[in-house]
Structure formats: C-alpha cells, structure tokens
Write a protein that holds these residues in place. Structure first.
Motif, mmCIF file in Angstrom:
data_model
loop_
_atom_site.group_PDB
_atom_site.id
_atom_site.type_symbol
_atom_site.label_atom_id
_atom_site.label_comp_id
_atom_site.label_asym_id
_atom_site.label_seq_id
_atom_site.Cartn_x
_atom_site.Cartn_y
_atom_site.Cartn_z
ATOM 1 N N ASN A 128 0.770 -1.203 0.083
ATOM 2 C CA ASN A 128 0.076 0.185 -0.009
ATOM 3 C C ASN A 128 0.761 1.171 0.036
ATOM 4 N N SER A 129 2.007 1.386 -0.432
ATOM 5 C CA SER A 129 3.000 2.344 -0.229
ATOM 6 C C SER A 129 2.714 3.425 -1.104
ATOM 7 N N GLY A 130 2.436 4.660 -0.651
ATOM 8 C CA GLY A 130 2.013 5.767 -1.392
ATOM 9 C C GLY A 130 0.804 5.946 -1.460
ATOM 10 N N ALA A 131 -0.209 5.145 -0.718
ATOM 11 C CA ALA A 131 -1.627 5.398 -0.761
ATOM 12 C C ALA A 131 -1.952 6.594 0.202
ATOM 13 N N ILE A 132 -1.243 7.225 1.025
ATOM 14 C CA ILE A 132 -1.285 8.244 1.620
ATOM 15 C C ILE A 132 -0.524 9.495 1.370
ATOM 16 N N THR A 133 -0.982 10.530 0.908
ATOM 17 C CA THR A 133 -0.025 11.698 0.602
ATOM 18 C C THR A 133 -0.721 13.133 1.018
ATOM 19 N N PHE A 134 0.210 14.039 0.939
ATOM 20 C CA PHE A 134 -0.134 15.441 1.382
ATOM 21 C C PHE A 134 0.231 16.367 0.387
ATOM 22 N N GLU A 135 -0.783 17.246 -0.017
ATOM 23 C CA GLU A 135 -0.534 18.227 -1.055
ATOM 24 C C GLU A 135 -0.828 19.706 -0.514
ATOM 25 N N PRO A 136 0.208 20.851 -0.694
ATOM 26 C CA PRO A 136 1.342 20.435 -1.992
ATOM 27 C C PRO A 136 2.272 19.601 -1.012
ATOM 28 N N LYS A 332 14.574 0.503 21.863
ATOM 29 C CA LYS A 332 15.449 -0.427 21.114
ATOM 30 C C LYS A 332 15.507 -0.456 19.795
ATOM 31 N N ASP A 333 16.469 -0.711 18.709
ATOM 32 C CA ASP A 333 16.203 -0.549 17.495
ATOM 33 C C ASP A 333 15.193 -1.679 16.909
ATOM 34 N N LEU A 334 14.729 -1.094 15.682
ATOM 35 C CA LEU A 334 13.532 -1.734 15.062
ATOM 36 C C LEU A 334 13.919 -1.956 13.756
ATOM 37 N N ASP A 335 13.929 -3.125 13.453
ATOM 38 C CA ASP A 335 14.004 -3.658 11.849
ATOM 39 C C ASP A 335 12.862 -3.538 11.190
ATOM 40 N N THR A 336 12.967 -3.180 9.924
ATOM 41 C CA THR A 336 11.856 -2.772 9.115
ATOM 42 C C THR A 336 10.989 -3.849 8.900
ATOM 43 N N THR A 337 11.315 -5.398 9.094
ATOM 44 C CA THR A 337 10.428 -6.336 8.802
ATOM 45 C C THR A 337 9.575 -6.518 10.102
ATOM 46 N N SER A 338 9.867 -5.848 11.181
ATOM 47 C CA SER A 338 8.851 -6.223 12.352
ATOM 48 C C SER A 338 7.890 -5.084 12.267
ATOM 49 N N ILE A 339 7.670 -4.062 11.409
ATOM 50 C CA ILE A 339 6.857 -3.034 11.212
ATOM 51 C C ILE A 339 5.559 -3.639 10.507
ATOM 52 N N PRO A 340 4.575 -3.708 11.122
ATOM 53 C CA PRO A 340 3.316 -4.481 10.708
ATOM 54 C C PRO A 340 2.866 -4.052 9.374
ATOM 55 N N ALA A 341 2.463 -5.029 8.653
ATOM 56 C CA ALA A 341 2.182 -4.586 7.171
ATOM 57 C C ALA A 341 0.779 -3.795 7.025
ATOM 58 N N ASP A 342 0.450 -3.297 5.920
ATOM 59 C CA ASP A 342 -0.715 -2.442 5.561
ATOM 60 C C ASP A 342 -1.154 -1.491 6.709
ATOM 61 N N THR A 343 -0.204 -1.096 7.539
ATOM 62 C CA THR A 343 -0.343 0.134 8.395
ATOM 63 C C THR A 343 -0.539 1.486 7.602
ATOM 64 N N ILE A 344 -0.964 2.595 7.995
ATOM 65 C CA ILE A 344 -0.878 3.839 7.324
ATOM 66 C C ILE A 344 0.419 4.390 7.242
ATOM 67 N N ALA A 345 1.228 3.837 8.442
ATOM 68 C CA ALA A 345 2.857 4.265 8.325
ATOM 69 C C ALA A 345 3.466 3.800 7.107
ATOM 70 N N ARG A 346 3.124 2.594 6.599
ATOM 71 C CA ARG A 346 3.723 1.915 5.381
ATOM 72 C C ARG A 346 3.112 2.693 4.085
ATOM 73 N N ALA A 347 1.896 3.076 4.470
ATOM 74 C CA ALA A 347 1.146 3.671 3.345
ATOM 75 C C ALA A 347 1.679 5.059 2.848
ATOM 76 N N TYR A 348 2.450 5.577 3.983
ATOM 77 C CA TYR A 348 2.830 6.983 3.893
ATOM 78 C C TYR A 348 4.212 6.930 3.484
ATOM 79 N N PHE A 349 5.005 6.434 4.251
ATOM 80 C CA PHE A 349 6.569 6.393 4.330
ATOM 81 C C PHE A 349 6.784 5.452 3.159
ATOM 82 N N THR A 350 7.504 6.108 2.145
ATOM 83 C CA THR A 350 7.800 4.862 1.084
ATOM 84 C C THR A 350 9.151 4.265 1.058
ATOM 85 N N ASN A 351 9.827 4.937 2.137
ATOM 86 C CA ASN A 351 11.273 4.237 2.260
ATOM 87 C C ASN A 351 11.723 4.150 3.593
ATOM 88 N N LEU A 352 11.336 3.037 4.309
ATOM 89 C CA LEU A 352 11.374 2.777 5.731
ATOM 90 C C LEU A 352 12.779 2.851 6.313
#
Length: 450
Positions: A128-136, A332-352
């Motif tokens: 869902n990467s890029g599903a949430i954006t802000f304009e401009p 503690k440090d967090l690996d990108t694979t630990s971030i839940p799928a389909d969240t709005i965080a993944r939808a907004y941040f295109t490069n974790l």
C-alpha cells in the motif's frame, strides 16, 4: 494632665494611627503587586487553531463505506484530525487499518490537504506504499508515526512487576494487527473532537478471552491550551492529540497476570531521546513527580514528542485511590521487517530504511497492587504532539501561596521595624516637648505663686 499634655497625647495617637494606615496600605499594595507579578510569571500567550475531525475522508469504495459482511471482519477506520494555524497545518491521521497507528504530518501551508487512495490503501497484495499523501508535497515540513503493535501478558508470580526480557517467558502476545475493530464513526464527536477505537482479537486460540472484554483507544484533539479534566491531568495544546489506552474485562490467562504495550516509532529526525523529567509539584497528579518525554529532534530543535506520566488507573472512574504506577523500558532498535504490514505508516513512508526506527515497552502496575486480576481494568494516557512538549509549571495558586508565605513575613518585619523606629522617634520628640513645658528645677523659669 494639662491641656498641653492632652493635646500632645492626641497628636501622638493620631500619628500612630497614620503609621498603621500607611503600613496597611503598603501591605495591600504589596499583595496586589505580588499577584500581578505571579500572574505575569506563569501567564503565557494563548494559541489556538481551527481543528476539525473527519471519518474516512474521500472514501469512494464499498470497503470503507459499509459495515463488515460478517462478525469476524473489521471496520476500516481512518480518522483525520486537521489543525490549521495562520501559516501552517498539522495533520493527525489515526487508523486501525493494519494496526492502530497515529501519523503526524506538519506542513508550512495553511491550505495543505490529505489525499487517500482508498483502493491502494486497502489492497490485499500487501503493498500500500504511497496510498497516503499530502498536497502540496513540497510544503511537508516534518512527519512521524507511532504504532501500537503488541500487548504483552505475563504471569507475575513473584509480584516483581518486571516485564521479562525473554519473550518465551510470557504468554502469546495480542497482536493488534489481528483485531476486529468496531465502527469509530458511531462514537465520533466532531464538536468535542473525541471518539473510540474498540476492538477484540481474532487470534483463534484467544478469542474467548474477549467474550466480555475489549481493548480500546479513546482519542482527543484540542483547539486551545489547557489541562485534561480527568487524571492524570496532562497538559494539552492545539498542536497535539491525546489518547487513553484501556484494557477492560479481558480474561487474564494467569493468576497474577500483568500487561504491557509495545510502541513503535518512525521519524525523519536524526535524534530520538527518552527523557524522565522530575518535578517538586504533584498538584495535578497527586503522588506522581515524574513525566516521561520521547522527543524527536533535528539541529537542536524538537520537532515532535510523545509524553506521558508514569501512572495508570484500575477503574474507569479515575482517582488517586485507583492509581498504580507504570514502568517505561529502554528504547530498542527496530528492523523494518518488524513493522506491521498494511498500516498507514507503510502507506505514507515509502522508504522505511531512511527513517529512525525505535520501539519501547510500557508495563502497567506495581508490586503489591494485586496485578490486573484485582480489577480486570487498566487505563493509561499519553499524548503525541508537534513542536516542544508542554512543560510542567507551578500553578498560579501555588506560586501565590509560596510567594505570600515567604514574602508577607519579610514585609511585615521590614515595615514593623520602620514603624517602631518612627514611633521611637516621635516618642523622643514628644518627651522633649513635655520637658520644655515644665519648669526646670535649678534656675529655670517659673510661674510666680502669690
């Protein structure tokens, strides 16, 4: 007493009365000046924003418009809190899609808008990467996200209230990405800027534990600066959103079960620090003298924060009698694979990979409080905001009381001493005048007695 002596005595009394009135006037003026000074010392310019709350904005597909087809499905909740200032905007996007998440985006435009590609956001292919954006997009100044990932449950047989370091020593966690969430729209209050996300697990071996219970997030937004009416009376501003996290009537799996929550943080800032602030004042939260702040800074400027007091409550009606401490653990440090799928965080941040990624745990309860099983209820409050976090200050009432308690005695001593000196001087002068009116014994002038 001669007429002259009586006249002098009256003058002396009148002088004393004038001195007392002057002392009273000075003390009154000092008190007024003290009040004004204290007011200026704690006063600050009030700042407000135009704040609005919207549910599933721009939704144009069935999946975000209608109720789930069966009881095992979840509502696709997305709530947009827009706080417009005179020259900027703050966007808070709360959602239970994927896992409960709050996304905060600050823009330097007062006309910026949230754009949601609903079909992409709710896609089933896992991207869902890029599903949430802000304009401009060129006006986006800063962004961060807080995700609520897991609820840990552990058996505290020795009543240590210490979260085990090894996950194998705990029960299987409640995965908040596997929850069935109710319809936020039914609880949303656009005037009071509040609403509830309420859910129960869909993990097959734990569903029965939620037969009469739930996990919920009650969110708040604010138009001005003040303090929350309920304990722990956190300060709030129009630059922040606040939430109450509650575990209510979920059946514990142990005889001495305790809970903890894992938070995940994503930020574009280079520095992410956890601070414990101490205070001498517990006026607003009796018995609590600490405040935790998780700040995100860049070039010595704080861009955002998460703030909370180390206290939770074991009854829905909060009071000091049902308060129990919380514990905050190291980042503690967090690996990108630990971030839940389909969240709005993944939808907004295109490069974790380019983000700062951290996680921390907060556990609820303290030795001797009977653990969760004593009440089957735990509620904890925190806030997420843009800019500098509000700092704890002594209230105007406390400052006046302290200043009056210390200042008035000093003033009384000063003016009392001055008053005594003046009385002494007037007394000496009066004695001299009396002596002048009486004849001298040796060779002085006398009245003839015939």
């Amino acid at each position: 007493m001669t007429c002259s002596n009586l006249k002098h005595h009256v003058k002396e009394k009148m002088a004393a009365s004038r001195q007392a009135r002057r002392l009273y006037t000075c003390l009154s003026r000092f008190s007024c000046a003290l009040f004004v000074f204290a007011s200026l010392a704690v006063g600050k310019e009030s700042f407000s924003r135009q704040v609005s709350m919207h549910y599933n904005p721009g939704c144009n597909i069935t999946e975000c418009q209608s109720s789930p087809s069966n009881d095992n499905d979840t509502h696709n909740n997305l709530v947009h809190i827009l706080a417009r200032g005179s020259r900027d905007s703050i966007h808070y996007v709360w959602s239970t899609i994927g896992a409960p998440t709050v996304l905060m985006v600050h823009t330097t435009s007062k006309e910026s808008e949230l754009k949601v590609d609903w079909e992409k956001l709710l896609t089933t292919n896992g991207d869902n990467s890029g599903a949430i954006t802000f304009e401009p997009s060129n006006e986006v100044d800063f962004s961060m996200a807080v995700m609520f990932n897991k609820i840990w449950e552990y058996e505290d047989l020795h009543d240590k209230s210490e979260l085990p370091e090894d996950d194998t020593e705990m029960f299987e966690p409640y995965d908040l990405s596997q929850m069935r969430w109710g319809d936020f729209n039914l609880t949303m209050n656009t005037t009071g800027l509040t609403g509830n996300f309420t859910g129960a697990t869909t993990q097959s071996d734990m569903e029965s534990l939620f037969q009469n219970g739930s996990i919920s997030f009650r969110i708040h937004a604010f138009k001005t600066d003040d303090r929350s009416a309920d304990l722990p009376h956190l300060q709030y501003t129009s630059n922040q959103t606040q939430f109450d996290f509650t575990i209510d009537s979920v059946e514990p799996r142990g005889n001495m079960s305790r809970y903890a929550m894992e938070l995940m943080l994503l930020t574009e800032d280079k520095h992410l620090d956890l601070k414990k602030m101490k205070s001498i004042d517990d006026e607003y939260t009796p018995g609590v003298f600490e405040l935790f702040e998780l700040t995100m800074t860049h070039s010595d400027q704080t861009d955002s924060y998460v703030q909370w007091k180390p206290v939770c409550y074991t009854k829905s009606t909060r009071s000091m009698a049902v308060a129990t401490p919380t514990k905050t653990y190291k980042l503690k440090d967090l690996d990108t694979t630990s971030i839940p799928a389909d969240t709005i965080a993944r939808a907004y941040f295109t490069n974790l990979d380019r983000l700062q990624r951290k996680a921390l745990n907060v556990s609820f309860g303290l030795t001797g409080d009977g653990s969760y099983v004593a009440s089957n209820f735990t509620s904890w409050t925190a806030s997420v905001g843009y800019g500098e976090p509000p700092s704890e200050r002594l209230s105007l009432l406390i400052i006046i009381v302290i200043s009056t308690g210390l200042g008035i005695p000093v003033v009384i001593i000063m003016f009392g001493g001055l008053f005594i000196c003046c009385r002494q001087k007037d007394g000496d002068k009066g004695k001299k005048e009396i002596m002048d009116e009486y004849p001298t014994v040796n060779g002085g002038e006398t009245d003839a007695i015939n």
